[in-house]
Motif scaffolding. Structure first.
Motif, short mmCIF file in Angstrom:
data_model
loop_
_atom_site.label_atom_id
_atom_site.label_comp_id
_atom_site.label_asym_id
_atom_site.label_seq_id
_atom_site.Cartn_x
_atom_site.Cartn_y
_atom_site.Cartn_z
N VAL A 41 0.78 -1.14 -0.17
CA VAL A 41 -0.01 0.06 0.07
C VAL A 41 0.90 1.22 0.04
CG1 VAL A 41 -1.76 1.20 1.21
CG2 VAL A 41 -1.73 -1.24 1.37
N GLN A 42 0.52 2.23 -0.95
CA GLN A 42 1.33 3.34 -1.20
C GLN A 42 0.41 4.55 -1.03
OE1 GLN A 42 3.43 4.40 -4.69
NE2 GLN A 42 5.37 4.72 -3.66
N VAL A 43 0.70 5.44 0.12
CA VAL A 43 -0.29 6.53 0.27
C VAL A 43 0.63 7.86 -0.02
CG1 VAL A 43 -1.74 7.69 2.08
CG2 VAL A 43 -1.68 5.26 1.94
N ASP A 45 4.32 4.28 3.19
CA ASP A 45 4.39 3.14 2.43
C ASP A 45 4.25 1.88 3.65
OD1 ASP A 45 4.92 4.46 0.14
OD2 ASP A 45 7.13 3.95 0.37
N LEU A 87 -8.48 4.22 3.42
CA LEU A 87 -7.72 3.25 2.52
C LEU A 87 -8.53 2.21 1.91
CD1 LEU A 87 -4.59 2.65 4.66
CD2 LEU A 87 -4.86 4.46 3.16
N ILE A 108 -4.04 6.69 -3.22
CA ILE A 108 -3.89 5.49 -2.63
C ILE A 108 -3.61 4.57 -3.64
CG2 ILE A 108 -4.97 3.75 -0.96
CD1 ILE A 108 -6.96 6.01 -0.53
N ARG A 109 -2.40 3.75 -3.57
CA ARG A 109 -2.08 2.69 -4.41
C ARG A 109 -2.24 1.20 -3.87
NH1 ARG A 109 -0.62 4.49 -9.43
NH2 ARG A 109 0.02 6.75 -9.43
N PHE A 110 -2.87 0.11 -4.33
CA PHE A 110 -2.81 -0.82 -3.72
C PHE A 110 -2.17 -1.87 -4.83
CE2 PHE A 110 -4.60 -5.24 -2.80
CZ PHE A 110 -4.31 -5.27 -1.39
N VAL A 142 -9.00 -6.82 0.90
CA VAL A 142 -8.81 -6.40 2.09
C VAL A 142 -9.97 -6.26 2.71
CG1 VAL A 142 -7.36 -4.55 0.63
CG2 VAL A 142 -9.82 -4.14 0.55
N PHE A 153 -4.61 -8.24 3.04
CA PHE A 153 -4.36 -6.99 3.77
C PHE A 153 -5.51 -6.78 5.00
CE2 PHE A 153 -4.75 -1.99 3.72
CZ PHE A 153 -4.04 -1.76 4.67
#
Length: 570
Positions: free
Chosen positions: A311-313, A343, A367, A378-380, A400, A481
């Protein structure tokens, strides 16, 4: 010295279709003026039943008083047996000479009355004062409990206040008639550690000022160390041991007391399996180390096997309208999450800690796109989730999952726990009903419940069992997740230890990645690889768990650590 309250050989049971159920078994203790006596034990130990018996608030039936006396000293040399008191006598004592602060202020306060009116009503009822004078005293007591802008809060309703503010309104209401005996039933459970410390200091100050006798009910021996003079340890309706707090902590005589002391995460290195009550009652030796905050050298953090970013925020913002005008347009926007970036690596547990209202829960739900972001990304697994429709996100829901704070309200009371666990699989069209049933039973057993629990309903389980059911349901779709939102905050310390051990086991077995949200830095440190500290919507400190816990740099993090209950008394 004559005790203010004396209980002798009290036994109480409850009638049920299966027969009488013992609640209190021959308990005896006393409370003197000027002392705080703590009743300590897990849920079901009889603490709250004892407090309700003192105030004669147990419904009879199903409750039955089998034996004993409860004597309250009204005047020196004159006591009243509360078990034989008339309704008129009890009416004069309750709320006036004897007062109680209940555990959940939101369910205890009247939602359709302003806070000031509720405090004033108690004063008018018991002291017979006119409304203007009662309101004047109500404002005085709201000031005494250090509520901000008490004049404004007089006109507010309970739902417009935070949990800590609601609890202080309850304290003001209980103290307004200046009682001789104050009963506090878990008044700080699930509060932020800083708010809890404030409430405990306030209660101690008011108690000393009025020379009150106080019964303080809790399951947390760390809180007992902060406030009590004497402690009574209860288990299954019996008092196992009692004595001064310092000696009880230094040399606990009963294995159950040693278990309650040892189950706290603050006493154990990060990730090490926590002892539970059964370990002690089964006479298995369990080592216990004294907690040292801010002095222990940092331990190198456990590094994930792969530094793959799951996960990247980046610069995430969430805003809410704060009030609307007559056209329905927002007057102004309230920022809940303000430019947060981080991250989260695969197979890592990332702790997120902060006080209520700092934006933790909002961030966790954003998220998962349960709350819509106002800005940022927000990247997953490398895919940007912020621009995708809810229909596009349907597949993401399998990967998730969220473990809610309150398991009882997140379970459908009309569905058996087996049906509740199977429901996500049914929604996503996975497997046949027979296969879903088999997986649900396997999940129940994985979270240390039994197969025959499949047909039971949520109300028939304890809080810790319901939390395990919610975890089992979250695992039904085999997610990678998991977001745990205050998932152990209101649990007994021993049940909390069981759930934390379970989450650690599941992380290892299922290769889970977790965001663990809590207001308790000791719990977050125990389970996390890295920690983010959040204040007013922003991340103010981050780093490996041991570094943040033992060597914090930010004053806010240091304040959270300083407020932790649980240091051993000297």
């Amino acid at each position: 010295m004559e005790p203010l309250l004396e209980i002798k050989n009290l036994s109480v049971d409850f009638l049920s279709p299966e027969g009488p159920v013992p609640a209190l078994r021959n308990i005896s203790f006393s409370v003197h003026r000027g002392e705080i006596v703590a009743l300590v034990g897990e849920s079901g130990s009889g603490k709250s039943v004892t407090s309700l018996a003192i105030l004669q608030l147990l419904p009879t039936p199903p409750a039955r008083y089998l034996a004993g006396d409860i004597r309250f000293t009204r005047e020196p040399g004159t006591s009243l047996n509360l078990l034989k008191a008339t309704p008129a006598q009890l009416q004069k004592l309750r709320g006036n000479r004897m007062a109680m602060i209940f555990q959940d202020p939101m369910s205890s306060l009247n939602p359709v009355m302003t806070c000031g009116r509720q405090v004033a009503e108690a004063i008018r009822l018991h002291q017979g004062l006119a409304r203007p004078r009662a309101e004047e005293l109500a404002l005085h007591w709201l000031e005494r409990v250090r509520l901000p802008r008490p004049g404004q809060l007089m006109r507010r309703y309970p739902h417009q206040l935070s949990g800590g503010q609601q609890q202080r309104v309850m304290i003001a209401m209980a103290m307004a008639c200046q009682p001789d005996l104050l009963i506090c039933d878990e008044p700080t459970t699930a509060l932020d550690v800083t708010v809890q410390k404030t409430i405990l200091s306030l209660l101690r100050e008011l108690q000393q000022e009025r020379d009150m006798g106080v019964i303080f009910i809790t399951h947390d021996l760390g809180v007992v160390a902060e406030i009590a003079d004497r402690a009574l340890v209860m288990y299954r309706g019996e008092i196992l041991e009692q004595g001064p707090v310092a000696s009880l902590f230094r040399e606990p005589a009963h294995p159950y007391t040693r278990a309650l002391l040892a189950c706290r995460p603050i006493l154990h290195p990060r990730g090490q399996p926590l002892p539970v009550v059964e370990d002690f009652l089964g006479n298995r030796p369990v080592p216990m180390q004294p907690p040292v905050v801010g002095e222990q050298p940092a331990i190198p953090p456990a590094q994930p096997a792969e530094r793959e970013v799951l996960v990247q925020v980046d610069q995430l913002r969430v805003q809410y309208p704060a009030g609307r005008n007559w056209l329905g347009r927002p007057r102004r926007m309230q920022t809940a999450v303000d430019g947060v970036s981080f991250d989260l690596f695969r197979h890592e547990v990332l702790g997120l800690v902060g006080e209520s209202g700092c934006g933790k829960t909002t961030l966790g739900r954003t998220l998962l796109r349960l709350v819509e972001p106002s800005g940022g990304t927000i990247r997953f697994r490398g895919q940007d989730l912020t621009g995708r429709s809810q229909q596009d996100l349907r597949g993401l829901r399998r990967d998730v999952q969220l473990v809610f704070q309150d398991p009882y309200s997140s379970l459908n009371p009309r569905l058996s726990v087996g049906e509740a666990i199977m429901e996500p699989m049914k929604v996503h069209g996975l497997a046949s009903r027979r296969e879903r049933r088999e997986r649900a039973i396997a999940l129940l057993e994985k979270v240390n419940l039994r197969a025959d629990h499949f047909h039971r309903y949520p109300h028939s389980f304890s809080g810790g069992q319901r939390q395990r059911i919610v975890i089992a349901r979250a695992l039904a779709l085999e997610p990678s997740f998991l977001v745990c939102d205050e998932s152990v905050s209101a649990l007994d310390v021993s049940v909390q230890a069981q759930v934390l051990n379970l989450l650690n086991e599941l992380k290892r077995e299922l290769d889970l990645t977790m965001l663990f949200i809590s207001h308790d830095l000791a719990v977050v440190h125990y389970i996390s690889d890295r920690i983010l500290v959040m204040q007013e919507g922003r991340i103010v400190e981050s780093g490996p768990a041991d570094q943040v816990f033992y060597h914090p740099h930010n004053p806010y993090t240091q304040a959270l650590l300083a407020a932790l209950p649980g240091r051993m008394p000297a």
